[in-house]
Design an enzyme around this catalytic site. Structure first.
Site, PDB file in Angstrom:
ATOM      1  N   HIS A  47       8.343  16.561  10.537  1.00 11.42           N
ATOM      2  CA  HIS A  47       7.534  16.293   9.433  1.00 11.42           C
ATOM      3  C   HIS A  47       7.433  17.545   8.204  1.00 11.42           C
ATOM      4  CE1 HIS A  47       4.519  13.841   7.301  1.00 11.42           C
ATOM      5  NE2 HIS A  47       3.714  14.974   7.301  1.00 11.42           N
ATOM      6  N   LYS A  90       5.668  11.298  -7.194  1.00  9.02           N
ATOM      7  CA  LYS A  90       5.982  11.492  -5.884  1.00  9.02           C
ATOM      8  C   LYS A  90       5.432  10.348  -4.711  1.00  9.02           C
ATOM      9  CE  LYS A  90       6.441  15.040  -1.889  1.00  9.02           C
ATOM     10  NZ  LYS A  90       6.023  16.318  -1.483  1.00  9.02           N
ATOM     11  N   HIS A  94       2.064   7.751   5.496  1.00  6.35           N
ATOM     12  CA  HIS A  94       0.910   8.354   6.468  1.00  6.35           C
ATOM     13  C   HIS A  94       0.900   7.192   7.524  1.00  6.35           C
ATOM     14  CE1 HIS A  94      -2.745  11.251   6.306  1.00  6.35           C
ATOM     15  NE2 HIS A  94      -1.648  11.763   6.153  1.00  6.35           N
ATOM     16  N   HIS A  96       1.912   7.338  10.870  1.00  8.03           N
ATOM     17  CA  HIS A  96       1.228   7.297  12.016  1.00  8.03           C
ATOM     18  C   HIS A  96      -0.235   7.404  12.040  1.00  8.03           C
ATOM     19  CE1 HIS A  96       5.506   8.289  13.099  1.00  8.03           C
ATOM     20  NE2 HIS A  96       5.295   8.360  14.243  1.00  8.03           N
ATOM     21  N   SER A 312      -7.701  19.608   7.645  1.00  5.52           N
ATOM     22  CA  SER A 312      -8.874  19.004   6.964  1.00  5.52           C
ATOM     23  C   SER A 312      -8.599  18.964   5.356  1.00  5.52           C
ATOM     24  CB  SER A 312      -9.898  20.136   6.932  1.00  5.52           C
ATOM     25  OG  SER A 312     -10.515  20.223   8.320  1.00  5.52           O
ATOM     26  N   GLN A 313      -9.058  17.796   4.812  1.00  7.77           N
ATOM     27  CA  GLN A 313      -8.678  17.445   3.571  1.00  7.77           C
ATOM     28  C   GLN A 313      -9.444  18.098   2.381  1.00  7.77           C
ATOM     29  OE1 GLN A 313      -6.363  14.299   3.089  1.00  7.77           O
ATOM     30  NE2 GLN A 313      -5.782  15.662   4.751  1.00  7.77           N
ATOM     31  N   ASN A 497      11.692   9.046  -3.203  1.00 10.22           N
ATOM     32  CA  ASN A 497      11.765   8.114  -2.190  1.00 10.22           C
ATOM     33  C   ASN A 497      11.068   8.420  -0.915  1.00 10.22           C
ATOM     34  OD1 ASN A 497      13.464  10.105  -0.484  1.00 10.22           O
ATOM     35  ND2 ASN A 497      14.927   9.715  -1.921  1.00 10.22           N
ATOM     36  N   GLY A 534      10.712  13.485  -2.577  1.00 10.73           N
ATOM     37  CA  GLY A 534       9.972  12.325  -1.686  1.00 10.73           C
ATOM     38  C   GLY A 534       9.702  12.487  -0.165  1.00 10.73           C
ATOM     39  N   ASN A 535      10.045  11.852   0.522  1.00  9.37           N
ATOM     40  CA  ASN A 535       9.390  12.099   2.068  1.00  9.37           C
ATOM     41  C   ASN A 535      10.374  11.405   3.106  1.00  9.37           C
ATOM     42  OD1 ASN A 535       6.918  10.441   3.875  1.00  9.37           O
ATOM     43  ND2 ASN A 535       7.150  12.709   4.200  1.00  9.37           N
ATOM     44  N   SER A 537      10.345  10.123   6.972  1.00  9.53           N
ATOM     45  CA  SER A 537       9.181   9.669   7.918  1.00  9.53           C
ATOM     46  C   SER A 537       9.994   9.158   9.133  1.00  9.53           C
ATOM     47  CB  SER A 537       8.298   8.764   7.693  1.00  9.53           C
ATOM     48  OG  SER A 537       7.328   8.219   8.750  1.00  9.53           O
TER      49      SER A 537
END
Length: 742
Positions: A47, A90, A94, A96, A312-313, A497, A534-535, A537
């Site tokens: 990740h 971007k 999320h 999982h 924590s957010q 992406n 991007g990301n 996963s």
């Protein structure tokens, strides 16, 4: 501080293999302690490190004259749109967290991507999403749909950003592992951006926003493993969001950036303080020492390990310009937020953590991060046998003696075609009043205040195409995204992406990933739409199977003059209807085969990227010449579905059409085939000849196929339906499918 002795089982439990552990010991010149093991485990997780993907991602086109940031080197990508303004955007996953806690998983996905935008100094102006679920017949799927959509809506609505576009698909491939991809878009002055960097010896390092708790610990590691029955036990790895605090954090952050009080800022997303400190210091070729006991916490007896790895957010790390600490304090106090100095920068290149003056972790920042010392792997790729097995399709097995009216209504009511207003009506798409075109057209359009410009935004991917042919499917995802923004009057300029795949250690999965990246790169080069970031996963699979390869494309287009904004619905009685492009005998991979026959098979439609670009450029020229009144791309469901949507997309003024097409192809392929590079366009009676002349000049096939008239849709002798019946099937189906939550 006494720490547990690291054992082989601990190493395994932290997701590190023997070779990686040996490399860690070589880097440190000793065995890591327990806290250091945790730091390496999250930073070297898939990740955070992209260790199984970065080698391929670097093959994508990553440069363009309008790009203001280097791909992957900042919180988000930035594109110069002129007038001294830039768009920052971007997309991230999320998946999982949403699989085990759908409401908070989706909500914190939105919160995280918004922070990536405003930590660069950009004010968020739009949110999009791309969602994939299993069959809505499944009670658990309906539970996930309900939670995810409410989570996205509640967070975005409370924060005050319009959710303006997206996509929602259903397929059994996503039953155990839904995909929740969130995209955010912001605007900033080109000279007002700030980097995610720590540099300069002696600058204070400050944590701002919410207190740190135990929620989200090892979330990055959790996102780097397959979903299983044990995943339910990892609910603590799912963070809890607070959009009202995030709104305050936005305003405070933009204020300290505007006042030039900070060297750099980064969101505390995956891996929390660990990620922010190591990435920011590595980016600035600096070191950082933090006193972990100074971090504000909301739970008793938290260890350095827990504080460092907490996700924590609504927290961020700020490298403050030395001497401006009090001014930063005042800003955050005004917005009722905590801001605490927890450390200081130096020139050591080391990320050091102290507790009560005692060092509990000491690691070179560079060895922790992507592009530095984090592992880079080239995995084995093997073409799955099913690809060749499913690539052949004998169309003669499908009868042409069918009730085409019934089939069209079935298609319009199918979960992947029907109107998604049950989803997007839970989102506020008009807050801040910049939305020119919201959900329901080919792309969203946002006005840029104090200019004549607008931007078009879309997310696109056909996972079924990518399953059957990952390279071609990824090309088509880029092509359709570009086609959608062009149909809205915009020139495609860049993409972000979100690449959703299964376990990369499985050769068949890695083959799909490698092929999709290659196809995406090929398409982006032709369309001149570089990848801004991007990301990735991975591990999106359950014990039964992996999800379809799903490389979601978030596309940005620019409209130079707001008068060129174009929508998909028919406008006036008597308008002429044209089809740009030609239809072929293609049914492979179509929604028709899936919805009517329950089949996912056949060769996906062919695509010539250069021809596709020519069609798009011709259409854009026609729009800018003022001769196009509506435009809608032919995609899922084919031409009949496209025409039906053109008739009923404007619910306040539905308009019928009489269509006659002379193409000598099969009726099912004509109505429901998904041949690429086609667009349905309308003009006034006076402008039809101008469109034809323009297409002839650009050597693009064009055919006059009908006119806007009446209250029915007729297509040759095959389709004859009242608009009321079409609308009933299209607009009521999703509510019936998902509203009963079991």
């Amino acid at each position: 501080m006494e720490q547990p002795k690291v054992t082989p089982q601990m190493v395994k439990d932290h997701g590190l293999n023997d070779e990686e552990y040996q490399e860690i010991m070589e880097i440190l010149g000793r065995e890591p302690n327990y806290t250091e093991l945790g730091i390496f485990s999250v930073m070297w997780s898939e990740h955070c490190s992209y260790k199984n993907s970065i080698a391929l991602l670097k093959t994508l086109p990553r440069e363009g004259k309008a790009l203001l940031t280097k791909t992957g080197e900042e919180n988000a990508g930035a594109v110069d749109i002129g007038d001294g303004l830039a768009i920052v955007f971007k997309i991230e996953s999320h998946n999982h967290p949403s699989a085990v806690e759908p409401y908070q998983g989706a909500a914190t996905g939105v919160g995280g991507i918004l922070r990536d935008i405003f930590t660069m100094g950009a004010r968020p102006i739009a949110s999009l999403n791309s969602l994939r679920f299993g069959s809505p017949d499944n009670p658990r799927v309906r539970y996930l749909v309900d939670g995810v959509v409410r989570g996205i809506g509640d967070y975005g609505n409370s924060f005050g950003v319009p959710t303006v576009a997206g996509e929602t698909y259903f397929d059994e491939a996503y039953t155990g592992n839904p995909l929740v991809n969130a995209m955010a878009v912001g605007i900033v002055k080109t000279d007002g951006m700030i980097s995610a960097t720590i540099k300069g010896a002696g600058n204070p390092v400050m944590i701002v926003g919410s207190k740190t708790g135990r929620d989200g610990i090892h979330g990055a590691t959790f996102a780097s493993e397959e979903i299983s029955e044990k995943s339910e036990l990892k609910r603590p790895s799912v963070q809890i969001g607070d959009p009202f605090t995030e709104k305050l954090l936005l305003e405070a952050t933009l204020e300290i950036i505007e006042k030039d009080l900070a060297v750099g800022i980064q969101d505390m997303g995956a891996a929390g303080i660990t990620c922010s400190c190591s990435e920011m210091s590595a980016r600035g070729n600096s070191g950082v020492t933090i006193d972990i006991d100074k971090v504000p916490v909301r739970e008793d007896k938290m260890t350095p390990y827990e504080i460092l790895l907490s996700e924590s957010q609504e927290r961020m790390l700020v490298c403050v310009k030395k001497g401006y600490e009090e001014e930063v304090y005042k800003v955050f106090k005004k917005w009722e937020l905590e801001s605490v100095i927890i450390g200081e920068t130096n020139d050591s290149g080391i990320f050091e953590v102290r507790l009560n003056g005692e060092t509990v972790a000491k690691i070179p920042s560079e060895v922790l991060v992507l592009g530095g010392g984090a592992p880079v792997y080239h995995r084995e790729a093997k073409k799955p046998s099913y690809i060749d097995e499913l690539a052949h399709l004998d169309l003669s097995q499908f009868s042409l003696k069918r009730d085409w009216n019934k089939d069209l209504l079935t298609m319009l009511g199918s979960p992947n075609i029907c109107n998604k207003d049950w989803v997007y009506n839970q989102y506020d798409s008009m807050v801040r009043t910049n939305t020119a075109v919201g959900p329901g057209s080919d792309a969203a359009v946002m006005r840029i205040r104090k200019t004549r410009k607008a931007i078009a935004l879309t997310t696109d991917c056909n996972g079924r195409y990518c399953y059957l042919n990952p390279r071609l499917g990824a090309q088509q995802a880029v092509a359709e995204a570009a086609r959608n923004v062009v149909c809205s009057g915009a020139k495609p300029v860049a993409i972000t992406n979100c690449l959703n795949f299964g376990n990369p250690y499985k050769p068949e999965i890695y083959y799909g990933f490698a092929e999709a990246v290659a196809g995406m790169g090929e398409a982006c080069r032709v369309f001149e739409t570089p990848v801004t970031g991007g990301n990735v996963s991975f591990y999106n699979e359950d014990p039964e199977h992996a999800v379809f390869p799903t490389p979601v494309i978030g596309m940005l287009g620019i409209i130079d003059d707001i008068k060129h904004v174009t929508t998909q619905w028919f406008k006036d009685t008597g308008d002429l209807i044209f089809l740009l492009g030609e239809s072929e005998d293609e049914l492979g991979g179509s929604e028709y085969l899936h919805a009517i026959y329950g089949r996912t098979t056949g060769p996906v439609p062919a695509l010539n990227l250069y021809y596709e670009k020519a069609v798009q450029e011709t259409l854009l020229s026609a729009i800018r010449a003022g001769i196009v009144k509506s435009a809608h791309d032919c995609a899922d469901g084919g031409l009949a579905v496209t025409l039906a949507e053109c008739c009923i997309a404007n619910r306040d003024k539905m308009m019928g059409a009489e269509i006659y097409i002379t193409d000598d192809i099969r009726t099912d392929a004509l109505l429901f085939g998904e041949t690429q590079s086609r667009v349905v366009v309308t003009t006034s009676k006076d402008d039809g000849e101008k469109l034809v002349d323009l297409c002839i000049t650009h050597k693009i096939p064009v055919a006059a196929i009908g006119r806007v008239v009446g209250e029915r849709l007729t297509i040759n002798d095959a389709i004859d339906l009242p608009l009321k019946g079409i609308a009933l099937s299209y607009y009521s189906s999703l509510t019936k499918l998902v509203e009963t939550i079991s």
